[in-house]
Design a protein around this motif. Sequence first.
Motif, PDB file in Angstrom:
ATOM      1  N   UNK A 167       0.841  -1.204   0.000  1.00  0.00           N
ATOM      2  CA  UNK A 167       0.000   0.000   0.000  1.00  0.00           C
ATOM      3  C   UNK A 167       0.873   1.250   0.000  1.00  0.00           C
ATOM      4  N   UNK A 168       1.895   1.278   0.847  1.00  0.00           N
ATOM      5  CA  UNK A 168       2.797   2.436   0.881  1.00  0.00           C
ATOM      6  C   UNK A 168       3.474   2.639  -0.471  1.00  0.00           C
ATOM      7  N   UNK A 169       3.905   1.548  -1.102  1.00  0.00           N
ATOM      8  CA  UNK A 169       4.544   1.644  -2.418  1.00  0.00           C
ATOM      9  C   UNK A 169       3.554   2.117  -3.482  1.00  0.00           C
ATOM     10  N   UNK A 170       2.346   1.582  -3.447  1.00  0.00           N
ATOM     11  CA  UNK A 170       1.330   1.938  -4.441  1.00  0.00           C
ATOM     12  C   UNK A 170       1.073   3.445  -4.461  1.00  0.00           C
ATOM     13  N   UNK A 171       1.021   4.062  -3.279  1.00  0.00           N
ATOM     14  CA  UNK A 171       0.719   5.485  -3.189  1.00  0.00           C
ATOM     15  C   UNK A 171       1.980   6.349  -3.042  1.00  0.00           C
ATOM     16  N   UNK A 172       3.141   5.711  -3.264  1.00  0.00           N
ATOM     17  CA  UNK A 172       4.431   6.411  -3.245  1.00  0.00           C
ATOM     18  C   UNK A 172       4.657   7.168  -1.937  1.00  0.00           C
ATOM     19  N   UNK A 173       4.291   6.541  -0.826  1.00  0.00           N
ATOM     20  CA  UNK A 173       4.514   7.118   0.500  1.00  0.00           C
ATOM     21  C   UNK A 173       5.891   6.659   0.962  1.00  0.00           C
ATOM     22  N   UNK A 174       6.791   7.614   1.162  1.00  0.00           N
ATOM     23  CA  UNK A 174       8.169   7.269   1.487  1.00  0.00           C
ATOM     24  C   UNK A 174       8.595   7.730   2.867  1.00  0.00           C
TER      25      UNK A 174
END
Length: 190
Positions: free
Chosen positions: A172-179
């Motif tokens: 989910x973090x990768x999908x929404x580019x949350x870094x």
Amino acid sequence: MDRVVLINQGTIPHYRIAVYNYLSECLEWDGFGLTVVSAGVENRMWQDVRFDHRAMPLSVCSISMLLHQLRPEVVVLWVNLKNLYLFPIIAVAKVLGSKVVYWGHGIDLQDKKARIKNLAYFLEHWLCDAIILYGKHLKKYVMAAFHSKIFIANNTLKLAPRYCNDELKERILAKYKIKTAKNIICSGRM
């Protein structure tokens, strides 16, 4: 234990239960107890309330009495301007020596050019000791003089462990580019 009182306008939406449960756990680690004040909890509950919840009619009198009883270090406001108890409660909290925190978008995003409403937001920001915004992009709606009060909460979401494992969380973090290193993530449905 120091106390944080969070005033939630109206009933607590089902999707905020996980957020408040997690917030309560985090505050407890730092030696704070969380009390959430609201008119109740939405009926569509899929998880337990694991924080101190005080359901009551939300009025200047009822909230003031609770604040006087609990003497919190901090009062967090998740309250719209339309709630007439907002400014009197800020005054009561200040008289009691509590820090006051605004939690929201900065202004009404559906009515960005409302001059009188924005003046009321300006007054609220001025009176509050800290401002929690859902994202960095919302800083533009808060006067530059108050930017030192701002903390970004990146939409305050929480994925409950029994509904989301680490692998799903990472996808989910990768999908929404949350870094960002620390994220509060919640999944829910409206």
